[in-house]
Enzyme design. Sequence first.
Site, PDB file in Angstrom:
ATOM      1  N   SER A 155     -22.781  34.948 -43.181  1.00 37.21           N
ATOM      2  CA  SER A 155     -23.510  35.248 -44.417  1.00 37.21           C
ATOM      3  C   SER A 155     -25.017  35.363 -44.186  1.00 37.21           C
ATOM      4  CB  SER A 155     -23.238  34.127 -45.428  1.00 37.21           C
ATOM      5  OG  SER A 155     -24.144  34.204 -46.503  1.00 37.21           O
TER       6      SER A 155
ATOM      7  N   GLU B 150     -26.972  34.118 -45.988  1.00 42.20           N
ATOM      8  CA  GLU B 150     -27.508  32.795 -46.347  1.00 42.20           C
ATOM      9  C   GLU B 150     -27.877  32.002 -45.090  1.00 42.20           C
ATOM     10  OE1 GLU B 150     -28.138  31.312 -49.340  1.00 42.20           O
ATOM     11  OE2 GLU B 150     -27.719  33.217 -50.313  1.00 42.20           O
TER      12      GLU B 150
ATOM     13  N   TYR C 208     -23.822  25.496 -47.672  1.00 44.92           N
ATOM     14  CA  TYR C 208     -23.030  26.722 -47.473  1.00 44.92           C
ATOM     15  C   TYR C 208     -23.549  27.489 -46.258  1.00 44.92           C
ATOM     16  CZ  TYR C 208     -21.479  31.549 -48.342  1.00 44.92           C
ATOM     17  OH  TYR C 208     -20.961  32.812 -48.206  1.00 44.92           O
TER      18      TYR C 208
HETATM   19  P1  NDP Z   1     -14.357  34.972 -52.871  1.00 44.13           P
HETATM   20  O1  NDP Z   1     -15.009  33.756 -53.406  1.00 44.13           O
HETATM   21  O2  NDP Z   1     -14.026  36.084 -53.807  1.00 44.13           O
HETATM   22  O3  NDP Z   1     -13.009  34.590 -52.109  1.00 44.13           O
HETATM   23  C1  NDP Z   1     -12.930  33.482 -51.274  1.00 44.13           C
HETATM   24  C2  NDP Z   1     -11.501  32.972 -51.289  1.00 44.13           C
HETATM   25  O4  NDP Z   1     -11.457  31.833 -50.438  1.00 44.13           O
HETATM   26  C3  NDP Z   1     -11.007  32.460 -52.638  1.00 44.13           C
HETATM   27  O5  NDP Z   1     -10.543  33.461 -53.476  1.00 44.13           O
HETATM   28  C4  NDP Z   1      -9.911  31.502 -52.231  1.00 44.13           C
HETATM   29  O6  NDP Z   1      -8.702  32.238 -52.017  1.00 44.13           O
HETATM   30  C5  NDP Z   1     -10.431  30.983 -50.894  1.00 44.13           C
HETATM   31  N1  NDP Z   1     -10.960  29.627 -51.085  1.00 44.13           N
HETATM   32  C6  NDP Z   1     -11.812  29.196 -52.057  1.00 44.13           C
HETATM   33  N2  NDP Z   1     -12.018  27.887 -51.965  1.00 44.13           N
HETATM   34  C7  NDP Z   1     -11.282  27.462 -50.908  1.00 44.13           C
HETATM   35  C8  NDP Z   1     -11.053  26.194 -50.320  1.00 44.13           C
HETATM   36  N3  NDP Z   1     -11.631  25.096 -50.808  1.00 44.13           N
HETATM   37  N4  NDP Z   1     -10.232  26.138 -49.248  1.00 44.13           N
HETATM   38  C9  NDP Z   1      -9.656  27.258 -48.753  1.00 44.13           C
HETATM   39  N5  NDP Z   1      -9.809  28.494 -49.288  1.00 44.13           N
HETATM   40  C10 NDP Z   1     -10.623  28.579 -50.339  1.00 44.13           C
HETATM   41  O7  NDP Z   1     -15.307  35.492 -51.686  1.00 44.13           O
HETATM   42  P2  NDP Z   1     -15.663  37.002 -51.285  1.00 44.13           P
HETATM   43  O8  NDP Z   1     -14.429  37.776 -51.162  1.00 44.13           O
HETATM   44  O9  NDP Z   1     -16.771  37.465 -52.167  1.00 44.13           O
HETATM   45  O10 NDP Z   1     -16.314  36.764 -49.856  1.00 44.13           O
HETATM   46  C11 NDP Z   1     -15.509  36.833 -48.687  1.00 44.13           C
HETATM   47  C12 NDP Z   1     -16.183  36.091 -47.552  1.00 44.13           C
HETATM   48  O11 NDP Z   1     -17.461  36.678 -47.302  1.00 44.13           O
HETATM   49  C13 NDP Z   1     -16.438  34.624 -47.842  1.00 44.13           C
HETATM   50  O12 NDP Z   1     -16.268  33.915 -46.633  1.00 44.13           O
HETATM   51  C14 NDP Z   1     -17.904  34.579 -48.250  1.00 44.13           C
HETATM   52  O13 NDP Z   1     -18.486  33.331 -47.960  1.00 44.13           O
HETATM   53  C15 NDP Z   1     -18.463  35.683 -47.366  1.00 44.13           C
HETATM   54  N6  NDP Z   1     -19.646  36.310 -47.921  1.00 44.13           N
HETATM   55  C16 NDP Z   1     -19.574  36.947 -49.127  1.00 44.13           C
HETATM   56  C17 NDP Z   1     -20.668  37.559 -49.671  1.00 44.13           C
HETATM   57  C18 NDP Z   1     -20.591  38.294 -50.970  1.00 44.13           C
HETATM   58  O14 NDP Z   1     -21.644  38.740 -51.452  1.00 44.13           O
HETATM   59  N7  NDP Z   1     -19.425  38.474 -51.572  1.00 44.13           N
HETATM   60  C19 NDP Z   1     -21.961  37.559 -48.959  1.00 44.13           C
HETATM   61  C20 NDP Z   1     -21.923  36.872 -47.688  1.00 44.13           C
HETATM   62  C21 NDP Z   1     -20.800  36.283 -47.190  1.00 44.13           C
HETATM   63  P3  NDP Z   1      -7.247  31.528 -52.233  1.00 44.13           P
HETATM   64  O15 NDP Z   1      -7.293  30.918 -53.598  1.00 44.13           O
HETATM   65  O16 NDP Z   1      -6.263  32.632 -52.112  1.00 44.13           O
HETATM   66  O17 NDP Z   1      -7.121  30.499 -51.156  1.00 44.13           O
END
Ligand code: NDP
Length: 320
Positions: A120, A122, A144
């Site tokens: 990220s 971040e 994060y």
């Molecule tokens: P989302 O928040 O939409 O999806 C992340 C998914 O991770 C959730 O839907 C859930 O899926 C799973 N999750 C959430 N909490 C937990 C937990 N405690 N343990 C295990 N799994 C968990 O993220 P995005 O699709 O927007 O982002 C995808 C990746 O890219 C992430 O790693 C994010 O950090 C990274 N990122 C995103 C950015 C953005 O702007 N969107 C920018 C930079 C990095 P389920 O319920 O199916 O397990």
Amino acid sequence: MTNRTALVTGANGQDAHYLASQLSASGWHVVGTSHGSPGIRRPAHFATIEPLDLTDHAQVLALVRRLRPACIFNVAARSSGAGMFDDPHATGLVNGHAVVSLLEAMRLASPTTRLFQASSSEMFGRARESPQSESTPFSPRSPYGAAKLYAHTMVRLYRERHGLWACSGILFNHESPRRGESFVSRKVCRGAAMIRLGLAERLELGNLEARRDWSHAADIVRAMRAMLEADGPRDYVIGSGRTRSVAEMCDVAFSSVGLDWRQHVRSGEPDYRPSEPIQLVADPSRIGEDLGWHAEIGFEAMVREMTLAELRRAEPENPT
Ligand code: NDP
């Protein structure tokens, strides 16, 4: 690749949706993992969903050993706005340590698997230069970002030390109608739709002059796929290379439903961070030069798509 099984973690997330959609359209057998309870509804485009606690090393190893996927896209994370600071212990485990479980599982049970890790912007935190490239020093300012940096570092170590095909994309903000509700883009687009439908009167936001490098999730996911199809594993910064302000986002969202945002948006609620002293914006030249990737969906088209999706969601016959 003859093995056409792809494993995507966090199946219910935004990027997982676009990955599954693009991969299944290219003939991949897409298996998702989810941390929710078993029996949850299978998200579209996934062949199957495997319940998985990513923080349980034995579970991760057993799954990778059973599936031996050609590639793993690790896009699961604790990633909501609040999740930047709340429960740093859980954030460290899910966003940081879980990646080590995946890498160890690959090393022990499936060394030809290729891994994409969602790093990220971040991790740059209080960046020392702008725009940020692969050589910009990291200086995270949240649990994060710190956890993501640990994962990012471990991916590089396993690549160098164990020769695994593992790479990270340093992702800047990316949005779509599937973006989580706590993010400012969803708030803006939902606010415009609700006001258009007469279901709200005004929208309270934080700093309207805050600027971000926003891309469409479908474009970002295309870059992830290109990285795993490349000749070798390499980390890349992935973003549009251009910032837009929250006010510009309001302008596009409200005008796409025939409204003037200035009459409906108030700046006050402190839900959006103040402007960064040094602008966070991607320098995506390396991925452009190596893989020919660049963002294709423009800011205006993305915000319009998100606003019209909110309009459909908010209509009484389409509750979601
Ligand atoms: P989302 O928040 O939409 O999806 C992340 C998914 O991770 C959730 O839907 C859930 O899926 C799973 N999750 C959430 N909490 C937990 C937990 N405690 N343990 C295990 N799994 C968990 O993220 P995005 O699709 O927007 O982002 C995808 C990746 O890219 C992430 O790693 C994010 O950090 C990274 N990122 C995103 C950015 C953005 O702007 N969107 C920018 C930079 C990095 P389920 O319920 O199916 O397990």
